[in-house]
Design a protein around this motif. Structure first.
Motif, PDB file in Angstrom:
ATOM      1  N   PHE A  77       0.817  -1.218   0.000  1.00 14.50           N
ATOM      2  CA  PHE A  77       0.000   0.000   0.000  1.00 14.50           C
ATOM      3  C   PHE A  77       0.852   1.269   0.000  1.00 14.50           C
ATOM      4  O   PHE A  77       0.350   2.357   0.222  1.00 14.50           O
ATOM      5  N   GLY A  78       2.166   1.092  -0.156  1.00 12.12           N
ATOM      6  CA  GLY A  78       3.018   2.263  -0.328  1.00 12.12           C
ATOM      7  C   GLY A  78       3.849   2.676   0.875  1.00 12.12           C
ATOM      8  O   GLY A  78       4.469   3.744   0.852  1.00 12.12           O
ATOM      9  N   THR A  79       3.915   1.851   1.905  1.00 14.76           N
ATOM     10  CA  THR A  79       4.784   2.191   3.037  1.00 14.76           C
ATOM     11  C   THR A  79       6.241   2.142   2.576  1.00 14.76           C
ATOM     12  O   THR A  79       6.638   1.194   1.885  1.00 14.76           O
ATOM     13  N   GLU A  80       7.005   3.136   2.972  1.00 15.96           N
ATOM     14  CA  GLU A  80       8.430   3.100   2.671  1.00 15.96           C
ATOM     15  C   GLU A  80       9.146   2.503   3.887  1.00 15.96           C
ATOM     16  O   GLU A  80       9.147   3.105   4.962  1.00 15.96           O
ATOM     17  N   VAL A  81       9.680   1.297   3.719  1.00 13.08           N
ATOM     18  CA  VAL A  81      10.336   0.621   4.840  1.00 13.08           C
ATOM     19  C   VAL A  81      11.836   0.886   4.745  1.00 13.08           C
ATOM     20  O   VAL A  81      12.465   0.603   3.728  1.00 13.08           O
ATOM     21  N   MET A  82      12.390   1.447   5.803  1.00 15.67           N
ATOM     22  CA  MET A  82      13.802   1.820   5.802  1.00 15.67           C
ATOM     23  C   MET A  82      14.518   1.097   6.946  1.00 15.67           C
ATOM     24  O   MET A  82      13.984   0.982   8.051  1.00 15.67           O
ATOM     25  N   ILE A  83      15.735   0.636   6.676  1.00 14.43           N
ATOM     26  CA  ILE A  83      16.552   0.045   7.726  1.00 14.43           C
ATOM     27  C   ILE A  83      17.209   1.201   8.471  1.00 14.43           C
ATOM     28  O   ILE A  83      17.835   2.062   7.845  1.00 14.43           O
ATOM     29  N   GLY A  84      17.059   1.251   9.753  1.00 13.86           N
ATOM     30  CA  GLY A  84      17.686   2.332  10.512  1.00 13.86           C
ATOM     31  C   GLY A  84      17.092   2.406  11.892  1.00 13.86           C
ATOM     32  O   GLY A  84      16.030   1.841  12.169  1.00 13.86           O
ATOM     33  N   MET A  85      17.782   3.114  12.732  1.00  9.86           N
ATOM     34  CA  MET A  85      17.450   3.153  14.156  1.00  9.86           C
ATOM     35  C   MET A  85      17.185   4.609  14.540  1.00  9.86           C
ATOM     36  O   MET A  85      17.990   5.481  14.215  1.00  9.86           O
ATOM     37  N   ALA A  86      16.063   4.862  15.190  1.00 12.52           N
ATOM     38  CA  ALA A  86      15.834   6.213  15.718  1.00 12.52           C
ATOM     39  C   ALA A  86      16.726   6.387  16.940  1.00 12.52           C
ATOM     40  O   ALA A  86      16.666   5.583  17.876  1.00 12.52           O
ATOM     41  N   THR A  87      17.577   7.375  16.913  1.00 13.93           N
ATOM     42  CA  THR A  87      18.549   7.519  18.005  1.00 13.93           C
ATOM     43  C   THR A  87      18.273   8.727  18.911  1.00 13.93           C
ATOM     44  O   THR A  87      18.867   8.843  19.980  1.00 13.93           O
ATOM     45  N   ALA A  88      17.405   9.632  18.476  1.00 13.19           N
ATOM     46  CA  ALA A  88      17.032  10.773  19.330  1.00 13.19           C
ATOM     47  C   ALA A  88      15.728  11.364  18.821  1.00 13.19           C
ATOM     48  O   ALA A  88      15.386  11.201  17.641  1.00 13.19           O
ATOM     49  N   VAL A  89      14.992  12.013  19.712  1.00 13.73           N
ATOM     50  CA  VAL A  89      13.768  12.696  19.275  1.00 13.73           C
ATOM     51  C   VAL A  89      13.688  14.068  19.928  1.00 13.73           C
ATOM     52  O   VAL A  89      14.173  14.274  21.041  1.00 13.73           O
ATOM     53  N   GLU A  90      13.088  14.980  19.179  1.00  8.08           N
ATOM     54  CA  GLU A  90      12.801  16.304  19.732  1.00  8.08           C
ATOM     55  C   GLU A  90      11.327  16.549  19.405  1.00  8.08           C
ATOM     56  O   GLU A  90      10.973  16.817  18.256  1.00  8.08           O
ATOM     57  N   LEU A  91      10.485  16.372  20.417  1.00  9.30           N
ATOM     58  CA  LEU A  91       9.041  16.406  20.171  1.00  9.30           C
ATOM     59  C   LEU A  91       8.495  17.804  20.396  1.00  9.30           C
ATOM     60  O   LEU A  91       8.976  18.547  21.270  1.00  9.30           O
ATOM     61  N   SER A  92       7.473  18.137  19.608  1.00 12.92           N
ATOM     62  CA  SER A  92       6.846  19.451  19.749  1.00 12.92           C
ATOM     63  C   SER A  92       5.594  19.328  20.618  1.00 12.92           C
ATOM     64  O   SER A  92       4.792  18.417  20.436  1.00 12.92           O
ATOM     65  N   LYS A  93       5.458  20.269  21.549  1.00  8.55           N
ATOM     66  CA  LYS A  93       4.281  20.266  22.444  1.00  8.55           C
ATOM     67  C   LYS A  93       3.083  20.957  21.800  1.00  8.55           C
ATOM     68  O   LYS A  93       1.967  20.917  22.313  1.00  8.55           O
ATOM     69  N   GLU A  94       3.343  21.617  20.660  1.00  7.26           N
ATOM     70  CA  GLU A  94       2.299  22.406  19.997  1.00  7.26           C
ATOM     71  C   GLU A  94       1.370  21.520  19.171  1.00  7.26           C
ATOM     72  O   GLU A  94       1.869  20.645  18.442  1.00  7.26           O
ATOM     73  N   VAL A  95       0.080  21.752  19.239  1.00 10.39           N
ATOM     74  CA  VAL A  95      -0.834  21.012  18.363  1.00 10.39           C
ATOM     75  C   VAL A  95      -0.542  21.435  16.916  1.00 10.39           C
ATOM     76  O   VAL A  95      -0.488  22.632  16.613  1.00 10.39           O
ATOM     77  N   GLY A  96      -0.298  20.458  16.067  1.00 12.69           N
ATOM     78  CA  GLY A  96       0.054  20.767  14.676  1.00 12.69           C
ATOM     79  C   GLY A  96       1.541  21.010  14.484  1.00 12.69           C
ATOM     80  O   GLY A  96       1.997  21.261  13.367  1.00 12.69           O
ATOM     81  N   GLY A  97       2.300  20.917  15.551  1.00 12.57           N
ATOM     82  CA  GLY A  97       3.747  21.168  15.479  1.00 12.57           C
ATOM     83  C   GLY A  97       4.489  20.057  14.740  1.00 12.57           C
ATOM     84  O   GLY A  97       3.926  19.006  14.421  1.00 12.57           O
ATOM     85  N   THR A  98       5.775  20.315  14.470  1.00 14.13           N
ATOM     86  CA  THR A  98       6.597  19.338  13.749  1.00 14.13           C
ATOM     87  C   THR A  98       7.568  18.661  14.727  1.00 14.13           C
ATOM     88  O   THR A  98       8.248  19.339  15.491  1.00 14.13           O
ATOM     89  N   HIS A  99       7.598  17.346  14.688  1.00 16.36           N
ATOM     90  CA  HIS A  99       8.513  16.578  15.539  1.00 16.36           C
ATOM     91  C   HIS A  99       9.770  16.242  14.736  1.00 16.36           C
ATOM     92  O   HIS A  99       9.692  16.040  13.529  1.00 16.36           O
ATOM     93  N   LYS A 100      10.888  16.181  15.460  1.00 16.48           N
ATOM     94  CA  LYS A 100      12.138  15.818  14.780  1.00 16.48           C
ATOM     95  C   LYS A 100      12.657  14.491  15.328  1.00 16.48           C
ATOM     96  O   LYS A 100      12.704  14.297  16.543  1.00 16.48           O
ATOM     97  N   VAL A 101      13.039  13.620  14.414  1.00 10.16           N
ATOM     98  CA  VAL A 101      13.564  12.312  14.819  1.00 10.16           C
ATOM     99  C   VAL A 101      14.912  12.108  14.134  1.00 10.16           C
ATOM    100  O   VAL A 101      15.018  12.223  12.910  1.00 10.16           O
ATOM    101  N   THR A 102      15.911  11.822  14.927  1.00 13.02           N
ATOM    102  CA  THR A 102      17.239  11.562  14.356  1.00 13.02           C
ATOM    103  C   THR A 102      17.375  10.072  14.070  1.00 13.02           C
ATOM    104  O   THR A 102      17.036   9.233  14.905  1.00 13.02           O
ATOM    105  N   ILE A 103      17.864   9.763  12.883  1.00  9.08           N
ATOM    106  CA  ILE A 103      18.068   8.369  12.481  1.00  9.08           C
ATOM    107  C   ILE A 103      19.577   8.095  12.420  1.00  9.08           C
ATOM    108  O   ILE A 103      20.324   8.841  11.784  1.00  9.08           O
ATOM    109  N   ASP A 104      19.966   7.004  13.088  1.00  8.81           N
ATOM    110  CA  ASP A 104      21.367   6.545  13.075  1.00  8.81           C
ATOM    111  C   ASP A 104      22.366   7.670  13.372  1.00  8.81           C
ATOM    112  O   ASP A 104      23.475   7.690  12.805  1.00  8.81           O
ATOM    113  N   ASN A 105      21.970   8.586  14.202  1.00  9.90           N
ATOM    114  CA  ASN A 105      22.826   9.706  14.625  1.00  9.90           C
ATOM    115  C   ASN A 105      23.293  10.597  13.478  1.00  9.90           C
ATOM    116  O   ASN A 105      24.204  11.406  13.667  1.00  9.90           O
ATOM    117  N   ASN A 106      22.710  10.434  12.271  1.00  6.24           N
ATOM    118  CA  ASN A 106      23.267  11.256  11.187  1.00  6.24           C
ATOM    119  C   ASN A 106      22.237  11.924  10.274  1.00  6.24           C
ATOM    120  O   ASN A 106      22.604  12.653   9.379  1.00  6.24           O
TER     121      ASN A 106
END
Ligand code: NDP
Length: 317
Positions: A77-106
């Motif tokens: 159905f179109g999921t893009e499956v990627m090999i990698g590890m989420a190593t950090a997150v910076e979440l937004s408290k705002e409704v509608g905000g943008t969250h940041k996720v670091t993959i493999d530290n890079n």
């Protein structure tokens, strides 16, 4: 560190039954999900052999094969499956905000919603002989693998509710269950202890630890040691169940998402919502009680529906 240029609608972290089910639903809802597999693509089911309790497989299914099928279904159905590890997150408290996720530290991904499906990992004793025989008679899931030891003699290690529950489960299938508890008492609730004591074929050994798992390709026995007397003894068994607890994979969410004392993510009511808008949790990472592939899949579906509704609500802001 590079940042991807476009903001995703939905990022799924984890590739067990919860993650892939979330992906199937999110992809079919046109959320164009990207799924990162984590360090163990396919999750805990890839460490088991046959899965007999997932509905729809009358003859059972090989755990790793089932995960490949789930991945294919998500990709269809179109999921893009990627090999990698989420190593950090910076979440937004705002409704509608943008969250940041670091993959493999890079690499940093930006996303409007995150579905966390990072699961939990069974704890093991850490003995080399135990690690060598994982899949050869050492298991961390009696409900998954107990059936293969029907009418045989097995052992279980641990003194908590899981060990007590699994020992009782095994006692209904196996000829004899030796239960090894390292203290002189069990941590399990009294009700669970009563159930263990009511089984004639559970041999409860207090102050006992495993010195070595015996066997070359398959488990043949255990050398156990009484930690009070130092006396060692060998017992014959064909299956060893480790039930000393699980550790939810929530390290990267610490200080942001609400967790209970054991590190499991807390969700709101019957939903998969966390304390951050647009961040949802599904599967074992938020469930220490049921921990089944089918329940994980169920909450994965819920998380995708919650994400879809959230995205619709912020689009209309
Ligand atoms: P727990 O952390 O409660 O218990 C772990 C057990 O394993 C303890 O007896 C502990 O011993 C023992 N242990 C830990 N490390 C070792 C080791 N290296 N060698 C030998 N023994 C070891 O984990 P559970 O998975 O049992 O339970 C987790 C949570 O889930 C609990 O809150 C429990 O109540 C809940 N639960 C509830 C159920 C229900 O209500 N139906 C069913 C299953 C779980 P020690 O006591 O010495 O530390």
């Amino acid at each position: 560190m590079s940042t991807e240029s476009s903001t995703l609608k939905t990022l799924i972290i984890g590739s067990g039954p919860a993650g892939y089910t979330a992906a199937i639903y999110a992809a079919r809802a046109d959320l164009r999900p990207v799924l990162y597999t984590g360090i163990e693509p396919g999750g805990q089911l890839t460490t088991t052999t046959e899965v007999d309790n997932f509905p729809g497989y009358p003859e059972g299914v090989d755990g790793p094969a089932m995960m490949v099928d789930l991945q294919k279904q998500a990709e269809r159905f179109g999921t893009e499956v990627m090999i990698g590890m989420a190593t950090a997150v910076e979440l937004s408290k705002e409704v509608g905000g943008t969250h940041k996720v670091t993959i493999d530290n890079n690499k940093i991904l930006e996303t409007k919603t995150i579905i966390i499906a990072t699961g939990a990992s069974a704890k093991y004793l850490g003995l080399p002989s135990e690690q060598r025989l994982r899949g050869g008679g050492v298991s961390a899931c009696a409900v998954c693998d107990g059936f293969f030891y029907k009418e045989q003699e097995v052992a279980i290690v641990g003194g908590g509710d899981t060990a007590a529950e699994e020992a009782t489960y095994l006692a209904n299938i196996c000829k004899k269950v030796t239960m090894l508890v390292r203290k002189d008492h069990m941590r399990a609730s009294k009700a669970m202890q009563h159930r263990v004591n009511a089984k004639d074929n559970i041999d409860l050994r207090y102050n006992c630890e495993i010195d070595e798992v015996l066997g070359d390709q398959l488990v043949e026995g255990l050398r156990i040691v009484n930690n009070q007397t130092g006396i060692k003894e060998e017992i014959s068994i064909t299956g060893l169940f480790i039930a000393i607890g699980h550790k939810p994979n929530t390290e990267i969410f610490k200080d942001q998402l609400e967790m209970d004392n054991d590190g499991y993510l807390i969700t709101v009511g019957k939903s998969t919502k966390t304390n951050y808008p647009g961040v949802f949790a599904s599967g074992d990472v938020q469930d220490k009680e049921y921990r089944q592939a089918v329940t994980a899949a169920g909450t994965g579906c819920m998380a995708a529906l919650d994400a879809e509704r959230y995205l619709a609500s912020i689009e209309s802001l």
